[in-house]
Design an enzyme around this catalytic site. Structure first.
Site, PDB file in Angstrom:
ATOM      1  N   GLY A  54    -105.218 -32.177  35.505  1.00 24.60           N
ATOM      2  CA  GLY A  54    -104.153 -31.209  35.775  1.00 24.60           C
ATOM      3  C   GLY A  54    -104.488 -30.072  36.714  1.00 24.60           C
ATOM      4  O   GLY A  54    -103.619 -29.571  37.419  1.00 24.60           O
TER       5      GLY A  54
ATOM      6  N   ARG B 182     -97.352 -34.978  39.307  1.00 25.11           N
ATOM      7  CA  ARG B 182     -98.484 -34.099  39.637  1.00 25.11           C
ATOM      8  C   ARG B 182     -98.454 -33.650  41.090  1.00 25.11           C
ATOM      9  O   ARG B 182     -98.999 -32.612  41.443  1.00 25.11           O
ATOM     10  CB  ARG B 182     -99.820 -34.816  39.397  1.00 25.11           C
ATOM     11  CG  ARG B 182    -100.119 -35.130  37.954  1.00 25.11           C
ATOM     12  CD  ARG B 182    -101.572 -35.579  37.815  1.00 25.11           C
ATOM     13  NE  ARG B 182    -101.844 -36.237  36.547  1.00 25.11           N
ATOM     14  CZ  ARG B 182    -102.089 -35.603  35.398  1.00 25.11           C
ATOM     15  NH1 ARG B 182    -102.090 -34.290  35.365  1.00 25.11           N
ATOM     16  NH2 ARG B 182    -102.334 -36.275  34.302  1.00 25.11           N
TER      17      ARG B 182
ATOM     18  N   PHE C  42     -91.481 -27.407  28.397  1.00 23.61           N
ATOM     19  CA  PHE C  42     -92.307 -28.413  29.070  1.00 23.61           C
ATOM     20  C   PHE C  42     -92.047 -28.387  30.573  1.00 23.61           C
ATOM     21  O   PHE C  42     -90.906 -28.461  31.027  1.00 23.61           O
ATOM     22  CB  PHE C  42     -92.015 -29.808  28.510  1.00 23.61           C
ATOM     23  CG  PHE C  42     -92.974 -30.833  29.038  1.00 23.61           C
ATOM     24  CD1 PHE C  42     -94.252 -30.948  28.514  1.00 23.61           C
ATOM     25  CD2 PHE C  42     -92.608 -31.673  30.094  1.00 23.61           C
ATOM     26  CE1 PHE C  42     -95.154 -31.873  29.014  1.00 23.61           C
ATOM     27  CE2 PHE C  42     -93.504 -32.601  30.602  1.00 23.61           C
ATOM     28  CZ  PHE C  42     -94.781 -32.706  30.057  1.00 23.61           C
ATOM     29  N   ILE C  43     -93.121 -28.285  31.340  1.00 22.01           N
ATOM     30  CA  ILE C  43     -92.976 -28.216  32.796  1.00 22.01           C
ATOM     31  C   ILE C  43     -93.808 -29.331  33.469  1.00 22.01           C
ATOM     32  O   ILE C  43     -94.746 -29.872  32.870  1.00 22.01           O
ATOM     33  CB  ILE C  43     -93.399 -26.833  33.346  1.00 22.01           C
ATOM     34  CG1 ILE C  43     -94.844 -26.462  32.950  1.00 22.01           C
ATOM     35  CG2 ILE C  43     -92.477 -25.734  32.862  1.00 22.01           C
ATOM     36  CD1 ILE C  43     -95.871 -26.839  33.935  1.00 22.01           C
TER      37      ILE C  43
ATOM     38  N   ASP D  30    -102.067 -23.823  26.452  1.00 17.26           N
ATOM     39  CA  ASP D  30    -100.877 -23.952  25.614  1.00 17.26           C
ATOM     40  C   ASP D  30    -101.260 -23.483  24.204  1.00 17.26           C
ATOM     41  O   ASP D  30    -101.269 -22.285  23.943  1.00 17.26           O
ATOM     42  CB  ASP D  30    -100.432 -25.426  25.683  1.00 17.26           C
ATOM     43  CG  ASP D  30     -99.148 -25.713  24.926  1.00 17.26           C
ATOM     44  OD1 ASP D  30     -98.347 -24.802  24.724  1.00 17.26           O
ATOM     45  OD2 ASP D  30     -98.935 -26.883  24.538  1.00 17.26           O
TER      46      ASP D  30
HETATM   47  P1  5GP Z   1    -103.659 -27.012  24.594  1.00 19.40           P
HETATM   48  O1  5GP Z   1    -104.888 -27.703  24.109  1.00 19.40           O
HETATM   49  O2  5GP Z   1    -103.863 -25.618  25.111  1.00 19.40           O
HETATM   50  O3  5GP Z   1    -102.542 -27.072  23.580  1.00 19.40           O
HETATM   51  O4  5GP Z   1    -103.064 -27.887  25.721  1.00 19.40           O
HETATM   52  C1  5GP Z   1    -103.605 -28.013  26.934  1.00 19.40           C
HETATM   53  C2  5GP Z   1    -103.087 -29.244  27.640  1.00 19.40           C
HETATM   54  O5  5GP Z   1    -101.773 -29.632  27.209  1.00 19.40           O
HETATM   55  C3  5GP Z   1    -102.967 -28.934  29.095  1.00 19.40           C
HETATM   56  O6  5GP Z   1    -104.200 -29.083  29.751  1.00 19.40           O
HETATM   57  C4  5GP Z   1    -101.916 -29.928  29.519  1.00 19.40           C
HETATM   58  O7  5GP Z   1    -102.519 -31.155  29.795  1.00 19.40           O
HETATM   59  C5  5GP Z   1    -101.023 -30.088  28.311  1.00 19.40           C
HETATM   60  N1  5GP Z   1     -99.777 -29.281  28.418  1.00 19.40           N
HETATM   61  C6  5GP Z   1     -99.429 -28.199  27.686  1.00 19.40           C
HETATM   62  N2  5GP Z   1     -98.212 -27.747  28.036  1.00 19.40           N
HETATM   63  C7  5GP Z   1     -97.782 -28.547  29.031  1.00 19.40           C
HETATM   64  C8  5GP Z   1     -96.576 -28.600  29.837  1.00 19.40           C
HETATM   65  O8  5GP Z   1     -95.628 -27.800  29.722  1.00 19.40           O
HETATM   66  N3  5GP Z   1     -96.511 -29.594  30.772  1.00 19.40           N
HETATM   67  C9  5GP Z   1     -97.511 -30.502  30.957  1.00 19.40           C
HETATM   68  N4  5GP Z   1     -97.319 -31.414  31.906  1.00 19.40           N
HETATM   69  N5  5GP Z   1     -98.651 -30.485  30.229  1.00 19.40           N
HETATM   70  C10 5GP Z   1     -98.775 -29.526  29.283  1.00 19.40           C
HETATM   71 MG    MG Z   2    -105.410 -29.316  31.420  1.00 19.98          MG
END
Ligand code: 5GP
Ligand code: MG
Length: 178
Positions: free
Chosen positions: A48, A168, A155-156, A106
């Site tokens: 990402g 991407r 979600f984006i 997130d």
């Molecule tokens: P965390 O472990 O902080 O919950 O999540 C991190 C990962 O969740 C990010 O690196 C990403 O891959 C995915 N993620 C979280 N929110 C989004 C979103 O709104 N869109 C997308 N495409 N991926 C997200």
């Molecule tokens: Mg990531």
């Protein structure tokens, strides 16, 4: 119209490229001020963060190295969020200032795992630079040093972030339309 379709979902334009690039440039300038004499190792978290890292590093002008790691998180039935290293770190981080370059924080679960792994490997100073943060979704007590943009809990896709592998390559950020 500023609406796109990826697979079964519609997304609408929410952050244009010009705003993204301006915010990313500001993060690069902060890093230049903070890390001028620290010889930092930037660690870009694939997939990402590839686009953010590319633009960020064009502004970063301090002597530095950049490397890449790849993680995959398996949620499935487990809520704990197991994060697996697919491509690991080849460089030693012992005694080093490192900057983790992420696409989005997130819940913070992924970042918490990355930080504990880097601490265990002996990094002396660890900073976090994320393109996006969803402050309302944070569940872990982690310090995020640099945030280009804060967004609501939707979600984006785009600018490196995907929906089921697609999107991407979009240069702007799009938000899912419910
Ligand atoms: P965390 O472990 O902080 O919950 O999540 C991190 C990962 O969740 C990010 O690196 C990403 O891959 C995915 N993620 C979280 N929110 C989004 C979103 O709104 N869109 C997308 N495409 N991926 C997200
Ligand atoms: Mg990531």
């Amino acid at each position: 119209m500023n609406t796109i379709q990826i697979k079964d979902k519609k997304f609408s334009l929410s952050i244009p490229e010009s705003e993204i690039l301006e915010a990313v440039r500001k993060v690069g300038e902060e890093i230049n001020r903070d890390l001028a004499h620290k010889n930092p190792l930037f660690i870009c978290v694939l997939n990402g963060a590839f686009m953010f890292a590319g633009d960020l590093m064009k502004t970063v002008s301090v002597p530095c190295e950049i490397t890449f790691i790849k993680l995959s998180s398996y949620d499935g039935l487990y809520t704990s969020g197991v994060v697996k290293e697919i491509i690991g770190l080849n460089e030693s981080v012992v005694g080093r200032t490192v900057v983790v370059v992420e696409d989005i924080v997130d819940t913070g679960i992924t970042m918490e795992r990355i930080l504990s792994s880097l601490r265990a490997k002996g990094a002396s100073e660890i900073r976090v630079a994320t393109f996006l943060q969803k402050p309302d979704a944070l569940q872990r007590d982690i310090q995020v040093d640099y945030v280009a943009m804060k967004i609501p809990n939707d979600f984006i896709v785009g600018y490196g972030l995907d929906y089921d592998g697609y999107g991407r390559n979009l240069k702007d950020i799009y938000t899912v339309v419910e």
